[in-house]
Enzyme design. Structure first.
Site, PDB file in Angstrom:
ATOM      1  N   ASP A 159      41.783  32.721  43.860  1.00 55.04           N
ATOM      2  CA  ASP A 159      41.782  31.807  42.618  1.00 55.04           C
ATOM      3  C   ASP A 159      40.862  30.330  43.240  1.00 55.04           C
ATOM      4  OD1 ASP A 159      43.261  33.390  41.206  1.00 55.04           O
ATOM      5  OD2 ASP A 159      44.737  31.956  42.306  1.00 55.04           O
ATOM      6  N   ASP A 173      42.370  35.704  35.130  1.00 53.48           N
ATOM      7  CA  ASP A 173      43.568  34.663  34.946  1.00 53.48           C
ATOM      8  C   ASP A 173      42.323  34.587  33.431  1.00 53.48           C
ATOM      9  OD1 ASP A 173      44.767  35.366  37.323  1.00 53.48           O
ATOM     10  OD2 ASP A 173      44.707  33.626  37.739  1.00 53.48           O
TER      11      ASP A 173
END
Length: 200
Positions: A159, A173
């Site tokens: 991330d 995401d």
């Protein structure tokens, strides 16, 4: 004589119907109308093009983040409001449930299988785009879980998008969330994946 003509003519009836059907299909082609199988193939193609695009963008971005940002100070995009900061997330989207990595891996794999099955009866362009985003995002994060440390099917997802006062996430995401929101909108409008519209 009439009986003989009716007996002789009877076998030709199905052929006549078939000819009429072919002529109708030809007229539809002349008008530029798509038959259901042709329309379905086009929608499936859209689904996989969107999925491949979302997957590649996510994969390339993660490769760059690992090579350039990991173990470095965050990069400010809009001051403290938006930064790029590489972290490893063993949980679901936005860092939820880090103790259940294997479970989330199985869920992602199941989502991919379900989307592949839905593709067989897909005739709606908006649904094709939505499912393509879901598929690309799921494949992106599943790739991390399979191939990244600490181990196969237990890998931590990369991330790097870090808005202020919000969880850190990645492009996979984002694709999953956009696809999910679009599916909710389509469901509220009554549009089914097969292109039909229903009203409750």
């Amino acid at each position: 004589m009439a009986e003989a003509e009716s007996i002789i003519g009877t076998p030709d009836i199905p052929d006549a119907e078939g000819t009429a059907g072919d002529e109708a299909a030809d007229r539809a082609d002349d008008r530029g109308e798509e038959t259901a199988p042709g329309r379905g193939k086009r929608r499936v193609m859209v689904l996989f093009v969107v999925a491949v695009f979302a997957y590649l963008i996510d994969l390339i971005s993660k490769m760059l983040v690992v090579a350039k940002l990991e173990h470095h100070a965050p990069v400010e995009i809009f001051g403290d409001w938006l930064q790029l900061s590489a972290i490893r997330n063993a949980g679901a989207a936005f860092g939820i449930g880090e103790a259940y990595t294997v479970i989330f891996t199985c869920i992602a794999a199941t989502v991919i299988v379900v989307i592949a099955r839905l593709a067989r009866k897909l005739y709606s362009l908006p649904w094709a785009i939505a499912l393509g985003l879901l598929l690309g995002g799921a494949l992106g994060n599943l790739t991390d879980r399979i191939f990244r440390a600490p181990g196969t099917f237990q890998g931590a997802v990369v991330d790097f998008i870090a808005p202020a006062h919000f969880a850190v996430f990645n492009l996979a995401d984002s694709a999953i969330c956009c696809g999910g929101v679009l599916i909710v909108i389509l469901s509220f409008k009554g549009l089914d994946p097969d292109g039909t519209v229903h009203k409750d």
